[in-house]
Write an enzyme that holds these catalytic residues in place. Structure first.
Site, mmCIF file in Angstrom:
data_model
loop_
_atom_site.group_PDB
_atom_site.id
_atom_site.type_symbol
_atom_site.label_atom_id
_atom_site.label_comp_id
_atom_site.label_asym_id
_atom_site.label_seq_id
_atom_site.Cartn_x
_atom_site.Cartn_y
_atom_site.Cartn_z
ATOM 1 N N GLY A 88 0.799 -1.220 0.000
ATOM 2 C CA GLY A 88 0.000 0.000 0.000
ATOM 3 C C GLY A 88 0.834 1.273 0.000
ATOM 4 N N ASN A 89 2.006 1.212 0.643
ATOM 5 C CA ASN A 89 2.822 2.428 0.731
ATOM 6 C C ASN A 89 3.429 2.830 -0.616
ATOM 7 O OD1 ASN A 89 4.578 0.184 0.762
ATOM 8 N ND2 ASN A 89 6.177 1.390 1.761
ATOM 9 N N LYS A 97 -9.761 -9.888 5.564
ATOM 10 C CA LYS A 97 -8.957 -8.943 4.776
ATOM 11 C C LYS A 97 -9.419 -7.503 4.972
ATOM 12 C CE LYS A 97 -6.059 -7.555 1.730
ATOM 13 N NZ LYS A 97 -4.642 -7.495 2.099
ATOM 14 N N LYS A 100 -2.866 -10.036 -1.996
ATOM 15 C CA LYS A 100 -1.922 -9.900 -3.104
ATOM 16 C C LYS A 100 -0.635 -10.682 -2.850
ATOM 17 C CE LYS A 100 1.345 -6.585 -1.702
ATOM 18 N NZ LYS A 100 1.178 -6.828 -0.278
ATOM 19 N N LYS A 154 2.274 -12.508 4.117
ATOM 20 C CA LYS A 154 3.584 -12.376 3.459
ATOM 21 C C LYS A 154 4.470 -13.579 3.775
ATOM 22 C CE LYS A 154 3.484 -7.355 3.940
ATOM 23 N NZ LYS A 154 2.418 -7.233 2.926
HETATM 24 P P1 ADP Z 1 1.226 -4.022 2.521
HETATM 25 O O1 ADP Z 1 0.328 -2.998 1.963
HETATM 26 O O2 ADP Z 1 2.658 -3.792 2.153
HETATM 27 O O3 ADP Z 1 0.776 -5.446 2.273
HETATM 28 P P2 ADP Z 1 0.480 -4.486 5.290
HETATM 29 O O4 ADP Z 1 -0.030 -3.402 6.173
HETATM 30 O O5 ADP Z 1 -0.471 -5.510 4.823
HETATM 31 O O6 ADP Z 1 1.214 -3.746 4.098
HETATM 32 O O7 ADP Z 1 1.705 -5.247 6.008
HETATM 33 C C1 ADP Z 1 2.810 -4.543 6.540
HETATM 34 C C2 ADP Z 1 2.589 -4.251 8.015
HETATM 35 O O8 ADP Z 1 2.671 -5.468 8.758
HETATM 36 C C3 ADP Z 1 3.616 -3.384 8.688
HETATM 37 O O9 ADP Z 1 3.353 -2.023 8.495
HETATM 38 C C4 ADP Z 1 3.477 -3.796 10.162
HETATM 39 O O10 ADP Z 1 2.666 -2.859 10.850
HETATM 40 C C5 ADP Z 1 2.726 -5.116 10.128
HETATM 41 N N1 ADP Z 1 3.317 -6.232 10.873
HETATM 42 C C6 ADP Z 1 2.572 -7.130 11.566
HETATM 43 N N2 ADP Z 1 3.346 -8.065 12.129
HETATM 44 C C7 ADP Z 1 4.628 -7.768 11.795
HETATM 45 C C8 ADP Z 1 5.889 -8.388 12.071
HETATM 46 N N3 ADP Z 1 5.970 -9.490 12.824
HETATM 47 N N4 ADP Z 1 7.006 -7.823 11.578
HETATM 48 C C9 ADP Z 1 6.931 -6.703 10.825
HETATM 49 N N5 ADP Z 1 5.765 -6.082 10.507
HETATM 50 C C10 ADP Z 1 4.608 -6.598 10.997
HETATM 51 MG MG MG Z 2 -1.102 -6.297 2.909
#
Ligand code: ADP
Ligand code: MG
Length: 311
Positions: free
Chosen positions: A9-10, A125, A209, A271
């Site tokens: 998203g970023n 989601k 995704k 992820k």
């Molecule tokens: P994207 O849009 O890149 O998929 P997400 O918000 O779905 O972003 O996933 C990234 C986020 O996951 C980070 O901003 C963080 O807040 C969160 N997160 C949750 N658990 C963890 C973890 N164990 N280590 C790192 N980040 C984490």
């Molecule tokens: Mg995500």
């Protein structure tokens, strides 16, 4: 190497105008990878975008009876369209500025899901805007939305997130990649469809995704899956004072940490699962989770979390 790059998203921001500006930066590390001789296939999220399109039509149809509500799969298709447009437009310019071949194309992509997927019984989601706890309570009462807290950042609506089973347009993607195109595909995880006879029907859900990118990377026999997001590393005890950032993570350890609940569902968990599905049983494949700005260093294994196969 053949690299699937999943943008979070970023990379895209929150409004079309913001996105148009932001992607000019997003495409730089992608162009770096292409300039280094890699084949790059780009995927991206669409949580905020699909939520915005859905809410816009919903709000508009309330005040003007001529305007329809927009079904969720159609919202997904729209988001793939304009995100793909912005990315291919900006990447083309970046490549031309470097005197490189500007061949970039995005594909409206359908991804098959199973009707019997248990996800349909348990929405996970997050999509659309962030709300306060109070707003969230109101929305779940009035709209029947399921609302959940998202990684300490507020409440969001959640919809079912079924697992991707097949990518309908995969042969076209392979042909474009083989002919030197940088392809943008499975945007927002793809438009979720179920198959019946010769027809595909869109369903109201969002495929993560990260999972769709993992399936894509497997099907096109990629060497690397790199998931670019807002954090530089995968962490244990994330968000606490005891947080530990991981530079290397074996598939064996990843499975244990998953079970211990270190990775939040809807953000880091998919992820890790995506990385595991791609890397498992294949020592030549690696997955990397890193921050967007550090894509080039991450592929050179200088930063980010490297996920590698270990029994
Ligand atoms: P994207 O849009 O890149 O998929 P997400 O918000 O779905 O972003 O996933 C990234 C986020 O996951 C980070 O901003 C963080 O807040 C969160 N997160 C949750 N658990 C963890 C973890 N164990 N280590 C790192 N980040 C984490
Ligand atoms: Mg995500």
């Amino acid at each position: 190497m053949r690299i699937v790059v999943a943008l979070g998203g970023n990379a895209l921001g929150n409004t079309p105008e913001e996105q148009k500006q932001l992607v000019k930066q997003t495409v730089k590390p992608l162009a770096d990878l292409i300039a280094s001789g890699h084949e790059v296939i780009i995927t991206h999220g669409n949580g905020p975008q699909v939520g915005m399109i859905f809410s816009a039509f919903q709000t508009a149809s309330k005040t003007d009876s001529h305007l329809p509500e927009m079904p969720f799969p159609e919202c997904g298709a729209m988001s793939q369209g304009y995100i793909g447009y912005h990315l291919q437009n900006a990447l083309r310019t970046e490549l031309l500025n470097r005197n490189m071949k500007p061949d970039v194309a995005s594909i409206v992509t359908q991804v098959e899901v199973a009707v019997e997927d248990p996800a349909f019984q348990n929405p996970t989601k997050p999509i659309g805007a962030f709300y306060s706890e109070k707003e969230a309570q109101t929305l779940s009462k009035t709209q029947n939305y399921v609302m959940k807290e998202d990684a300490g950042r507020g409440y969001r609506r959640v919809v079912p997130s079924p697992k991707p089973q097949a990518i309908i347009e995969i042969e076209g993607i392979k042909m474009l990649v083989a002919s030197g195109y940088t392809v943008i595909t499975v945007g927002g995880g793809g438009i979720p469809v179920v198959q019946k006879d010769n027809e595909l029907y869109g369903v109201p859900a969002v495929i993560d995704k990260d999972h769709a990118s993992s399936l894509l990377a497997t099907l096109i026999e990629a060497d690397r899956l790199i998931i670019l997001t807002s954090v530089p590393y995968v962490a244990l005890k994330y968000g606490t004072k005891d947080q530990v950032n991981l530079t290397h993570l074996s598939t064996k350890d990843a499975k244990n940490f998953l079970q211990e609940g270190h990775f939040q569902s809807g953000s880091m968990k998919p992820k890790i699962e995506a990385a595991l599905a791609f890397v498992d049983h294949s020592p030549n494949r690696k997955a990397i989770i890193a921050s967007l700005q550090e894509a080039k260093d991450a592929i050179e294994e200088k930063t980010g979390t490297l996920i590698y196969y270990k029994e």
